[in-house]
Structure formats: C-alpha cells, structure tokens
Design an enzyme around this catalytic site. Sequence first.
Site, PDB file in Angstrom:
ATOM      1  N   GLN A  81      -9.967  -0.205 -15.716  1.00 22.39           N
ATOM      2  CA  GLN A  81     -10.451  -1.143 -14.688  1.00 22.39           C
ATOM      3  C   GLN A  81     -11.689  -0.578 -14.005  1.00 22.39           C
ATOM      4  OE1 GLN A  81      -7.948  -3.379 -11.709  1.00 22.39           O
ATOM      5  NE2 GLN A  81      -8.542  -1.698 -10.374  1.00 22.39           N
ATOM      6  N   HIS A 130      -3.590   4.243  -2.012  1.00 22.71           N
ATOM      7  CA  HIS A 130      -4.529   3.320  -1.359  1.00 22.71           C
ATOM      8  C   HIS A 130      -5.126   3.959  -0.103  1.00 22.71           C
ATOM      9  CE1 HIS A 130      -1.815   0.293  -3.409  1.00 22.71           C
ATOM     10  NE2 HIS A 130      -3.004  -0.110  -3.805  1.00 22.71           N
ATOM     11  N   LEU A 161       0.809  -1.218   0.000  1.00 23.09           N
ATOM     12  CA  LEU A 161       0.000   0.000   0.000  1.00 23.09           C
ATOM     13  C   LEU A 161       0.846   1.274   0.000  1.00 23.09           C
ATOM     14  CD1 LEU A 161      -2.746  -1.089   2.545  1.00 23.09           C
ATOM     15  CD2 LEU A 161      -2.626  -1.493   0.094  1.00 23.09           C
ATOM     16  N   VAL A 163      -3.671   9.809  -6.898  1.00 23.98           N
ATOM     17  CA  VAL A 163      -2.766  10.545  -6.006  1.00 23.98           C
ATOM     18  C   VAL A 163      -1.387  10.558  -6.668  1.00 23.98           C
ATOM     19  CG1 VAL A 163      -1.706  10.608  -3.710  1.00 23.98           C
ATOM     20  CG2 VAL A 163      -4.080   9.862  -3.979  1.00 23.98           C
ATOM     21  N   ASP A 185      -6.327   3.447 -12.490  1.00 18.57           N
ATOM     22  CA  ASP A 185      -6.643   2.316 -13.381  1.00 18.57           C
ATOM     23  C   ASP A 185      -7.993   2.615 -14.023  1.00 18.57           C
ATOM     24  OD1 ASP A 185      -4.394   0.424 -12.758  1.00 18.57           O
ATOM     25  OD2 ASP A 185      -5.198   0.677 -10.754  1.00 18.57           O
ATOM     26  N   LEU A 218       1.082   7.671  -8.133  1.00 18.60           N
ATOM     27  CA  LEU A 218       1.564   6.647  -7.201  1.00 18.60           C
ATOM     28  C   LEU A 218       1.106   5.271  -7.678  1.00 18.60           C
ATOM     29  CD1 LEU A 218       1.130   8.215  -3.647  1.00 18.60           C
ATOM     30  CD2 LEU A 218       2.984   8.480  -5.309  1.00 18.60           C
ATOM     31  N   SER A 219       2.010   4.300  -7.580  1.00 19.60           N
ATOM     32  CA  SER A 219       1.725   2.936  -8.006  1.00 19.60           C
ATOM     33  C   SER A 219       2.683   2.005  -7.281  1.00 19.60           C
ATOM     34  CB  SER A 219       1.947   2.815  -9.523  1.00 19.60           C
ATOM     35  OG  SER A 219       2.099   1.462  -9.886  1.00 19.60           O
ATOM     36  N   SER A 220       2.202   0.812  -6.959  1.00 19.24           N
ATOM     37  CA  SER A 220       3.103  -0.166  -6.324  1.00 19.24           C
ATOM     38  C   SER A 220       4.269  -0.489  -7.249  1.00 19.24           C
ATOM     39  CB  SER A 220       2.338  -1.447  -5.994  1.00 19.24           C
ATOM     40  OG  SER A 220       1.262  -1.128  -5.126  1.00 19.24           O
ATOM     41  N   GLY A 231      -9.693   3.302  -7.680  1.00 28.85           N
ATOM     42  CA  GLY A 231      -8.952   4.483  -8.098  1.00 28.85           C
ATOM     43  C   GLY A 231      -9.057   4.700  -9.609  1.00 28.85           C
TER      44      GLY A 231
HETATM   45  O1  PAF Z   1      -6.420  -2.504  -8.691  1.00 29.91           O
HETATM   46  C1  PAF Z   1      -6.026  -3.535  -8.107  1.00 29.91           C
HETATM   47  O2  PAF Z   1      -5.215  -3.482  -7.182  1.00 29.91           O
HETATM   48  C2  PAF Z   1      -6.542  -4.894  -8.564  1.00 29.91           C
HETATM   49  O3  PAF Z   1      -6.703  -4.934  -9.932  1.00 29.91           O
HETATM   50  C3  PAF Z   1      -7.823  -5.334  -7.850  1.00 29.91           C
HETATM   51  C4  PAF Z   1      -8.983  -4.396  -8.145  1.00 29.91           C
HETATM   52  C5  PAF Z   1      -7.579  -5.369  -6.344  1.00 29.91           C
HETATM   53  C6  PAF Z   1      -8.234  -6.725  -8.304  1.00 29.91           C
HETATM   54  O4  PAF Z   1      -7.236  -7.659  -8.057  1.00 29.91           O
END
Ligand code: PAF
Length: 277
Positions: free
Chosen positions: A149, A33, A29, A172, A146, A180-182, A143
Amino acid sequence: MDVIHSVTELRARLYDERQVALVPTMGNLHDGHINLIQLAKPRAACLVASIFVNRLQFGPGEDFARYPRTLAADCARLAQAGCNVVFAPDEEEVYPEPQEYTVDPSSIQNILEGAFRPGHFRGVATVVLKLFNMVQPQIAIFGKKDYQQYLVLREMVKQLAMPIEIIPAETVRAPDGLALSSRNRYLNHMERVEAIALYHHISQIRQALQRGQRDFAALESEAVNALDARGWQTDYIAIRRQSDLLEPDAHARALVVVAAARLGTTRLIDNLEVDLS
Ligand code: PAF
C-alpha cells in the site's frame, strides 16, 4: 481537537492552515497508529487524522461489515496524542454517488496482496486521492506494515505530480514481535499465541539472507510449508525488491520479505526489510 464529519466544515476549519499533515486511518486505533501521529506531529502546524472504513477496498466476503468501528475511543486517543482535527466522514459524504472514476495503480496492484484481493489497491488509491483532495495536506504518513500500500501510494503521488510528501513509518510490534493491526482483535487467545509464528518465519528468512543464502525459492517454500503444517493457510511468503516488490536477482541488496497468511478466520500480513549493503 475538532471532530468534523463534512467536507464543507473541514475546508472552513483548514482554510488558514499553511502546513497540514494527514494520517489516513480506518479507525480502531492502536499504538501503530499513534506512532504515525507522533511522526507527523512535529512536521506540521495542523495534524489531521481521518477515520473512514472504506467499502471500496474490501472484496466480497471480506470483513467490511465486522471491521471494528470505535470512533469515541479513537477520538480520545487522538486528542491525547496531540491531533488537531479528526475528519470522520460517513459513506454518503465520501461517496455521494457511485464512484465511477477510480485510480488504477500500475501493475503492482496485481501482485502479492493484489493477486489475493483483486481491486483492493484501486479502492485504496481512490479513497486516498479523495482524502487528499478533501484535506489538501502537504504531508501524509503511511505505515510500512502495509508495505505494498505504501509503495502504491508513493507511486500515485509521484506519477500524478501531487504536491504531497509521503513519509513512511516503521511497523510497531507487540513485545513478542507480532505486528500491531486492527485485525489482531479477531484472534482468540490460542490464535494470538500462535500468530507470532508468521513473524518468526519471516525473521528466519531475514537471518538466512543475512548469512548469504540466495536460494530465494527454497527459503520461501520452506517457510510456507512450515506455516501450513502448523494449521495456517498461507497466501504467500515472498522475497522481493524493496523498490517495486518485483522478484530480485541474486545480486539485489535492498530486499523485503513480505507475507500473508490466514489463521482461523483472520488474515494477517507482515514484512521485514533486509538491507544487505
Ligand atoms: O491503511 C489503511 O488503514 C487504509 O488502507 C487507508 C490508507 C486509510 C485507506 O482506506
């Protein structure tokens, strides 16, 4: 805060809860997040964050194995942010048998991200449907980082008449603008400095659109060429309609500039909405 690993225990914990908000995550996170958690917190009596790295949404050769798994640190951040329940199932709990029934999103799954990551949105929609069935939330937060998504999941809930309100959250950014991204963790120092170029180029497109420029193809190819000349491998930079990510006509007002490009071994995505009304 309760940290729960099984569906049985989760159902027992949530049995009496009337208003549950879910923030689905894959862990590792960051402040993006935590922003989702803060958006969810005042909207429900019980806030659940799920942490599950979903094998189904990774293609062969993608980063499933090396995706950072940091459960203890994630739980500490979630507790501090006021989360009530962390649901962190293992693979066996989510996929006790081969997942033969899946959710096939509409044609949106084949464009942009879907064209470069075949099957990705089927994997996302399938796990999110399962998480919805396990947690049974009234609200779920996703968020806009994505963007595709978010649209896929918004449409899934609408088309399948699921009684869940989907709330989008703004992206963010780091002080220099990087979303920001993992996956930013994969960038070395030089790449982290360079990474801002993606945001820079989509910002330039936004400014050009705001100035009245309507030659979308020229704006897109100029940005792709500029990034590639800096050593990136650009998958796409595209100006699309916010509503469905299809190509806009010259009169469209609600636009979004979406982009995906590889810097070294790291694939970054970003987008900016442009409202011309
Ligand atoms: O955005 C993410 O972190 C993932 O695609 C999700 C929505 C948790 C599904 O695995």
